[in-house]
Enzyme design. Structure first.
Site, short mmCIF file in Angstrom:
data_model
loop_
_atom_site.label_atom_id
_atom_site.label_comp_id
_atom_site.label_asym_id
_atom_site.label_seq_id
_atom_site.Cartn_x
_atom_site.Cartn_y
_atom_site.Cartn_z
N LYS A 1 17.60 -58.60 21.31
CA LYS A 1 16.64 -58.15 21.95
C LYS A 1 15.70 -58.81 22.60
O LYS A 1 15.17 -58.51 23.70
CB LYS A 1 15.90 -57.06 21.03
CG LYS A 1 16.92 -56.19 20.29
CD LYS A 1 15.85 -55.44 19.40
CE LYS A 1 16.26 -55.02 18.07
NZ LYS A 1 16.19 -56.13 17.18
N LYS B 1 23.46 -66.06 20.31
CA LYS B 1 23.68 -64.64 19.93
C LYS B 1 23.07 -63.69 21.16
O LYS B 1 21.78 -64.09 21.48
CB LYS B 1 23.40 -64.18 18.49
CG LYS B 1 22.06 -63.86 18.23
CD LYS B 1 22.07 -63.14 16.97
CE LYS B 1 20.55 -62.78 16.56
NZ LYS B 1 20.31 -61.56 15.81
N LYS C 1 13.36 -69.60 13.34
CA LYS C 1 12.14 -68.81 13.88
C LYS C 1 10.82 -69.73 13.97
O LYS C 1 10.06 -69.48 14.87
CB LYS C 1 11.89 -67.54 13.10
CG LYS C 1 12.87 -66.35 13.30
CD LYS C 1 12.65 -64.92 13.36
CE LYS C 1 13.84 -64.29 13.82
NZ LYS C 1 13.52 -62.82 13.85
#
Ligand code: AQP
Length: 346
Positions: free
Chosen positions: A212, A209, A127
């Site tokens: 959202k 993956k 991240k």
């Protein structure tokens, strides 16, 4: 009548249900990945476990959020959990920031988390690389807050995807360390591997993956997408040029579609291969799209009804928060006492 004394049959004491806990971030409408990898299984666990599910709004603050969007998305995430089958009469459902114990224990555990172990978290590295302009301290101490979420409720099991096993290991290490210093306060949670916990990949890049927050909406199926949108997204899913439906290491796009189809229909890979023998990818994609759309239809319908009933949603999350506050408050009070904080005068 015989002399034998009549005794009431001894009933076996019902075994206390084990506690399962999990959360989901309100960073957008849930994807088919969130549904297959998490929420669908959560619903199925409600009969056999004491289930605690929450909208992890505090966690989502590690990435910059637009305040109006966050408010909207948090309510939507709560409604989506209910729409997808989480029953507030059976499970404890709440919004993380409504229960103050999370932030408080999160801080206490951050003070019992080591810099070295936090720096080894791959999610932090990923991240931080993805949001290089906002590598904040919350992103770094995220696992301490996650440990608090779990340990506050003395959870037995935490359903985790492959990407979360490191965080659960971290939680166990912190709990162990804390128990070692202050005495037994926390139960050590175990990973719960659901029967169907498949990882669903992006429809546009099957090496990534499905997420959202992926900027490309074609990469994901939102669980509220209508049938036309679902069909269109599956039609444009990246596959390969072989035109042979089979599960093989070098066919990540087709493998992903087969996984989705298998979870939704209950068919094995062998049955799917037989069903599409001699047919092209067009037929296969249509079948996957139709199956997914049918699976998601009740969720779309439930959501449309629930999101229009703000009063019910507010009443339900308030009820959840009160109960969560009570349960987590017991652990927090114990922790405060053990570490030497003066008892709260309020
Ligand atoms: N693609 C996926 N396949 C299977 N399971 C998935 N999960 C997420 N994506 C997939 C599982 O969903 C649960 C809740 O996830 P989260 O919202 O807390 O965080 P996340 O894993 O970061 O999910 P997203 O969709 O990728 O969100 P953003 O884009 O905000 O980062 C977890 O149990 C997770 O394993």
């Amino acid at each position: 009548m015989s002399d034998e004394k009549m005794t009431a049959p001894v009933e076996a004491k019902p075994e206390k249900k084990k506690i399962i806990l999990s959360g989901i971030q309100p960073t957008g409408i849930f994807t088919l990945g969130n549904y297959i990898g998490a929420v669908r299984n959560w619903g199925q666990l409600q009969e056999d476990y004491n289930c605690y599910y929450f909208v992890a709004d505090l966690h989502s603050l590690t990435i910059r959020q637009d305040p109006a969007d966050l408010r909207k998305q948090s309510l939507e995430a709560f409604a989506l959990l209910l729409a997808a089958g989480i029953d507030p009469e059976k499970s404890l459902v709440f919004i993380q920031s409504h229960v103050r114990s999370h932030a408080e224990l999160g801080w206490i555990l951050a003070c019992n988390s080591m810099f070295g172990e936090l720096s080894r978290m791959t999610q932090f590295k990923d991240k931080a690389a993805k949001h290089a302009d906002n590598v904040n301290a919350g992103l770094f101490t995220y696992p301490s807050l996650m440990a608090a979420d779990i340990l506050l409720y003395q959870a037995d099991y935490v359903p985790v995807g492959a990407d979360q096993t490191q965080h659960l290991e971290f939680t166990r290490n912190v709990a162990n360390r804390f128990n070692g210093i202050y005495g037994n306060v926390f139960k050590l949670p175990e990973a719960f591997l659901p029967k169907e916990g498949a990882k669903i990949m992006s429809l546009q890049d099957p090496a990534k993956k499905m997420s959202k927050s992926d900027p490309n909406p074609k990469s994901r199926i939102s669980i509220l997408d209508d049938e036309d949108t679902i069909m269109r997204k599956f039609r444009s899913a990246v596959t390969d040029s072989e035109a042979h439906v089979c599960y093989r290491d070098d066919k990540p796009g087709i493998n992903n579609l087969m996984t989705i189809y298998s979870v939704v229909t209950g068919k094995t890979y062998g049955q799917i291969e037989a069903e599409f023998e001699g047919k092209g990818y067009g037929d296969f994609k249509t079948a996957v799209g139709e199956a997914v759309s049918e699976e998601l239809r009740p969720i779309r319908e439930n959501f449309a009804r629930l999101i229009g009933d703000k009063a019910y949603l507010e009443e339900t999350y308030k009820m959840g928060a009160e109960r969560a506050e009570r349960i987590s408050g017991r652990t927090l009070a114990k922790v405060r006492k053990k570490i030497g904080l003066l008892a709260n005068p309020f």
